[in-house]
Design a protein around this motif. Structure first.
Motif, PDB file in Angstrom:
ATOM      1  N   TYR A  30       0.802  -1.420   0.206  1.00  0.00           N
ATOM      2  CA  TYR A  30      -0.093  -0.109   0.074  1.00  0.00           C
ATOM      3  C   TYR A  30       0.997   1.287  -0.159  1.00  0.00           C
ATOM      4  O   TYR A  30       1.788   1.307   0.803  1.00  0.00           O
ATOM      5  CB  TYR A  30      -0.843   0.181   1.241  1.00  0.00           C
ATOM      6  CG  TYR A  30      -1.775  -0.880   1.129  1.00  0.00           C
ATOM      7  CD1 TYR A  30      -3.308  -0.176   0.879  1.00  0.00           C
ATOM      8  CD2 TYR A  30      -1.895  -2.400   1.352  1.00  0.00           C
ATOM      9  CE1 TYR A  30      -4.570  -1.347   0.470  1.00  0.00           C
ATOM     10  CE2 TYR A  30      -3.022  -3.148   1.341  1.00  0.00           C
ATOM     11  CZ  TYR A  30      -4.341  -2.731   1.013  1.00  0.00           C
ATOM     12  OH  TYR A  30      -5.455  -3.594   0.929  1.00  0.00           O
ATOM     13  N   ARG A  31       0.497   2.183  -0.919  1.00  0.00           N
ATOM     14  CA  ARG A  31       1.287   3.494  -0.986  1.00  0.00           C
ATOM     15  C   ARG A  31       0.102   4.508  -0.835  1.00  0.00           C
ATOM     16  O   ARG A  31      -0.942   4.539  -1.738  1.00  0.00           O
ATOM     17  CB  ARG A  31       2.111   3.614  -2.159  1.00  0.00           C
ATOM     18  CG  ARG A  31       3.378   2.588  -2.279  1.00  0.00           C
ATOM     19  CD  ARG A  31       4.108   2.855  -3.425  1.00  0.00           C
ATOM     20  NE  ARG A  31       5.555   2.247  -3.206  1.00  0.00           N
ATOM     21  CZ  ARG A  31       5.695   0.681  -3.591  1.00  0.00           C
ATOM     22  NH1 ARG A  31       4.770   0.245  -3.930  1.00  0.00           N
ATOM     23  NH2 ARG A  31       6.908   0.248  -3.347  1.00  0.00           N
ATOM     24  N   LEU A  32       0.464   5.840  -0.320  1.00  0.00           N
ATOM     25  CA  LEU A  32      -0.419   6.781  -0.163  1.00  0.00           C
ATOM     26  C   LEU A  32      -0.646   7.667  -1.519  1.00  0.00           C
ATOM     27  O   LEU A  32       0.567   7.945  -1.874  1.00  0.00           O
ATOM     28  CB  LEU A  32      -0.291   7.634   0.817  1.00  0.00           C
ATOM     29  CG  LEU A  32      -1.335   8.679   1.265  1.00  0.00           C
ATOM     30  CD1 LEU A  32      -2.504   7.972   2.218  1.00  0.00           C
ATOM     31  CD2 LEU A  32      -0.783   9.881   2.062  1.00  0.00           C
ATOM     32  N   ASP A  36      -1.555   6.406  11.675  1.00  0.00           N
ATOM     33  CA  ASP A  36      -1.187   7.688  10.561  1.00  0.00           C
ATOM     34  C   ASP A  36      -1.313   8.883  11.334  1.00  0.00           C
ATOM     35  O   ASP A  36      -0.975   9.968  10.851  1.00  0.00           O
ATOM     36  CB  ASP A  36      -2.057   7.609   9.415  1.00  0.00           C
ATOM     37  CG  ASP A  36      -1.989   6.279   8.740  1.00  0.00           C
ATOM     38  OD1 ASP A  36      -0.881   6.116   7.897  1.00  0.00           O
ATOM     39  OD2 ASP A  36      -3.018   5.489   8.461  1.00  0.00           O
ATOM     40  N   ILE A  37      -1.830   8.932  12.871  1.00  0.00           N
ATOM     41  CA  ILE A  37      -2.136  10.196  13.496  1.00  0.00           C
ATOM     42  C   ILE A  37      -0.845  10.678  13.990  1.00  0.00           C
ATOM     43  O   ILE A  37       0.007   9.992  14.400  1.00  0.00           O
ATOM     44  CB  ILE A  37      -2.962   9.795  14.497  1.00  0.00           C
ATOM     45  CG1 ILE A  37      -4.395   9.268  14.312  1.00  0.00           C
ATOM     46  CG2 ILE A  37      -2.951  10.994  15.434  1.00  0.00           C
ATOM     47  CD1 ILE A  37      -5.259   8.640  15.331  1.00  0.00           C
ATOM     48  N   LYS A  38      -0.763  11.940  13.706  1.00  0.00           N
ATOM     49  CA  LYS A  38       0.310  12.848  14.296  1.00  0.00           C
ATOM     50  C   LYS A  38      -0.153  13.121  15.703  1.00  0.00           C
ATOM     51  O   LYS A  38      -1.080  13.678  16.191  1.00  0.00           O
ATOM     52  CB  LYS A  38       0.341  13.809  13.382  1.00  0.00           C
ATOM     53  CG  LYS A  38       1.545  15.076  14.152  1.00  0.00           C
ATOM     54  CD  LYS A  38       1.685  16.155  13.190  1.00  0.00           C
ATOM     55  CE  LYS A  38       2.520  17.291  13.823  1.00  0.00           C
ATOM     56  NZ  LYS A  38       2.635  18.548  12.908  1.00  0.00           N
ATOM     57  N   SER A  57       3.058   2.049  12.372  1.00  0.00           N
ATOM     58  CA  SER A  57       4.100   2.436  11.584  1.00  0.00           C
ATOM     59  C   SER A  57       5.692   1.983  11.854  1.00  0.00           C
ATOM     60  O   SER A  57       6.475   2.388  11.260  1.00  0.00           O
ATOM     61  CB  SER A  57       4.084   4.034  11.712  1.00  0.00           C
ATOM     62  OG  SER A  57       4.574   4.728  12.892  1.00  0.00           O
ATOM     63  N   GLU A  58       5.444   1.248  13.026  1.00  0.00           N
ATOM     64  CA  GLU A  58       6.784   0.565  13.546  1.00  0.00           C
ATOM     65  C   GLU A  58       7.229  -0.690  12.403  1.00  0.00           C
ATOM     66  O   GLU A  58       6.314  -1.238  11.996  1.00  0.00           O
ATOM     67  CB  GLU A  58       6.522   0.162  14.873  1.00  0.00           C
ATOM     68  CG  GLU A  58       8.110  -0.301  15.370  1.00  0.00           C
ATOM     69  CD  GLU A  58       7.976  -0.735  16.919  1.00  0.00           C
ATOM     70  OE1 GLU A  58       8.789  -1.248  17.522  1.00  0.00           O
ATOM     71  OE2 GLU A  58       6.642  -0.698  17.492  1.00  0.00           O
ATOM     72  N   VAL A  59       8.453  -0.667  12.284  1.00  0.00           N
ATOM     73  CA  VAL A  59       8.971  -2.034  11.408  1.00  0.00           C
ATOM     74  C   VAL A  59       8.596  -3.170  12.343  1.00  0.00           C
ATOM     75  O   VAL A  59       9.136  -3.189  13.641  1.00  0.00           O
ATOM     76  CB  VAL A  59      10.446  -1.678  11.215  1.00  0.00           C
ATOM     77  CG1 VAL A  59      10.909  -3.031  10.579  1.00  0.00           C
ATOM     78  CG2 VAL A  59      10.707  -0.577  10.150  1.00  0.00           C
ATOM     79  N   PRO A  60       8.030  -4.157  11.804  1.00  0.00           N
ATOM     80  CA  PRO A  60       8.028  -5.504  12.660  1.00  0.00           C
ATOM     81  C   PRO A  60       9.007  -6.175  13.230  1.00  0.00           C
ATOM     82  O   PRO A  60      10.039  -6.124  12.628  1.00  0.00           O
ATOM     83  CB  PRO A  60       7.119  -6.247  11.891  1.00  0.00           C
ATOM     84  CG  PRO A  60       6.474  -5.469  10.621  1.00  0.00           C
ATOM     85  CD  PRO A  60       7.487  -4.332  10.518  1.00  0.00           C
ATOM     86  N   ASN A  66       2.861   9.800   9.297  1.00  0.00           N
ATOM     87  CA  ASN A  66       2.327   9.940   7.540  1.00  0.00           C
ATOM     88  C   ASN A  66       2.168  11.425   7.420  1.00  0.00           C
ATOM     89  O   ASN A  66       1.051  12.008   7.444  1.00  0.00           O
ATOM     90  CB  ASN A  66       0.945   8.989   7.632  1.00  0.00           C
ATOM     91  CG  ASN A  66       0.622   8.814   5.909  1.00  0.00           C
ATOM     92  OD1 ASN A  66       1.174   9.466   5.092  1.00  0.00           O
ATOM     93  ND2 ASN A  66      -0.251   8.073   5.822  1.00  0.00           N
ATOM     94  N   GLN A  67       3.165  11.994   6.609  1.00  0.00           N
ATOM     95  CA  GLN A  67       3.045  13.536   6.620  1.00  0.00           C
ATOM     96  C   GLN A  67       2.387  14.070   5.511  1.00  0.00           C
ATOM     97  O   GLN A  67       2.052  15.077   5.077  1.00  0.00           O
ATOM     98  CB  GLN A  67       4.681  14.129   6.417  1.00  0.00           C
ATOM     99  CG  GLN A  67       5.428  13.465   5.175  1.00  0.00           C
ATOM    100  CD  GLN A  67       6.726  13.925   5.242  1.00  0.00           C
ATOM    101  OE1 GLN A  67       7.520  13.831   6.102  1.00  0.00           O
ATOM    102  NE2 GLN A  67       7.320  14.183   4.168  1.00  0.00           N
TER     103      GLN A  67
END
Length: 459
Positions: A263-265, A405-407, A325-328, A386-387
């Motif tokens: 998935y890409r934004l 994705d929340i800041k 968003s953390e690398v597993p 996710n900027q």
């Protein structure tokens, strides 16, 4: 009165002879014993001294951090020591309990030749390894050394700043997500002149290869290794009362994609949304993990003691999963049940990988109060995983965006009192904020502020 019938009947002269004989032999025995004890003590002293000389560079240290915390709501998610239990808004906990041993073998000119260290974390949650590494120093130029084992990743300032010295109770959200547990398995070559009169004694250059999965991983689940490099200026006097230090860092790595869904934004008419690429060729590719960072620390000496300003900024690309968003730290797969000849058959299927562009930073203000025993600290940090999407757009139907994705931003402040060189009291409060999203749980600023009262004992 009853007589002592068991005593032999001896004449008066014989009693005197026997008494004299016993006294002489007693004194002789005590003198011999005293001489023997002196010889033994001398021998033991020489033995202890030889052992001491052999292990005089062996050092033990440690600290414990018992604390009490009060959250704004029960079950609050937190980066101040972990999430609270579902029905609890306060807790006593042993945040860290570290025991560390390090040994350095010196050359004849008192410069290091070989060193090793190990450190364990012992709390009510179990026992974990924190450091376990060795260093080999080259002895010709006394400039390079090689580190192998488990040790802190050479990236930025906060990741490498010890929890026994750090003023804030915890590292920021950004540091914890990008570098969970701070350490990893690998090897690192360092340029760091050891001689006091070396021309570049304030410069340090580090470059290493690491698994990328961190301490929490039971094993490295792919063949890809991550590169980390850092160039640092050690604290240097740049003016009469100004001390400057800083570094630039780079992380170039990745993780294997076990599934085909990536998935890409993308920007669409409806707004930003994650869109899937399901090509079979995605399986086995390396998802990019790339960071760029810079940090600086400025200390101003004054009549109050010292004023210090710190800052660090990191940006880059991060692979993760839908909910984080953390690398597993473990293989990002799940079991899928299929039927072969009407019989259930389980096979591993790779989880979808989400690619995000992020940024984050923190800023410190530290002020001594007359002496370094008392200190006031303010800290502000943010992490935007996710900027490319605003908080107000997160959770929109069809966007595939969620909590990951929340800041978040955090304003923290506290008072530190060093009761002695071995005891420190910290009173700290974190104001954690997020702008409203379209997710029900985060439709408003979530009530997740945290009060921390900590005592640290160290030796």
């Amino acid at each position: 009165m009853r007589k002592n019938v068991w005593l032999p009947k001896l004449k008066k002269g014989r009693w005197c002879y026997i008494t004299t004989f016993l006294l002489v032999n007693t004194f002789a025995f005590r003198a011999a014993a005293q001489q023997s004890n002196q010889d033994s003590t001398t021998s033991q002293g020489e033995g202890i001294y030889s052992v001491f000389k052999k292990f005089e560079n062996l050092k033990f240290s440690g600290y414990i951090q018992p604390q009490f915390q009060l959250a704004q709501s029960a079950g609050a998610p937190s980066f101040a020591g972990g999430n609270f239990a579902a029905n609890s808004n306060n807790r006593f906990m042993l945040r860290r309990g570290r025991i560390r041993m390090e040994y350095t073998m010196l050359q004849h000119d008192e410069l290091p030749s070989v060193a090793f260290a190990f450190q364990f974390d012992v709390t009510e949650r179990g026992v974990q390894i924190r450091d376990f590494y060795g260093k080999i120093y080259e002895n010709h130029f006394s400039t390079f050394h090689l580190t192998t084992g488990m040790f802190p990743r050479p990236f930025g300032f906060e990741v490498n700043y010890s929890s026994s010295q750090r003023e804030a109770p915890e590292r920021g959200r950004m540091s914890q997500i990008l570098f969970r547990t701070e350490r990893d398995l690998g090897l690192m070559l360092s340029f760091e002149p050891q001689r006091k009169n070396a021309a570049l004694k304030n410069l340090r250059v580090e470059a290493g290869l690491f698994n990328g999965t961190g301490v929490a991983a039971p094993t490295d689940y792919d063949s890809h290794k991550d590169f980390i490099g850092r160039v640092s200026l050690k604290p240097s006097l740049i003016a009469k009362k100004l001390v400057l230090s800083g570094s630039v860092s780079h992380y170039n790595g990745g993780m294997r994609q076990f599934g085909k869904q990536v998935y890409r934004l993308n920007k669409t008419v409806a707004g930003p949304m994650f869109q899937v690429d399901s090509a079979e060729t995605n399986i086995g590719k390396i998802a990019t993990r790339r960071y760029y960072g810079a940090d600086a620390q400025l200390k101003i000496l004054n009549k109050w003691g010292a004023t210090e300003l710190r800052g660090e900024f990191i940006t880059g690309r991060q692979p993760g999963i839908a909910t984080s968003s953390e690398v597993p730290s473990t293989e990002p797969t799940t079991d899928e049940i299929t039927f072969v000849n009407n019989l259930p058959f389980a096979r591993k299927v790779g989880l979808p990988i989400y690619h995000r562009r992020f940024n984050g930073a923190y800023f410190y203000f530290l002020q001594d109060i007359k002496t370094n025993r008392d200190q006031i600290v303010l800290k502000y940090d943010w992490y935007d995983p996710n900027q490319e999407v605003k908080n107000s757009e997160i959770g929109r139907l069809g966007s595939n965006t969620n909590e990951a994705d929340i800041k978040f931003s955090t304003l923290g402040g506290g008072y530190i009192h060093n009761f002695s060189n071995n005891v420190r009291f910290t009173f700290w409060y974190d104001w954690v904020t997020n702008r409203p999203t379209q997710l029900a749980k985060y439709a408003h600023d979530y009530k997740d502020n945290i009060l921390t009262i900590r005592v640290m004992y160290r030796f």
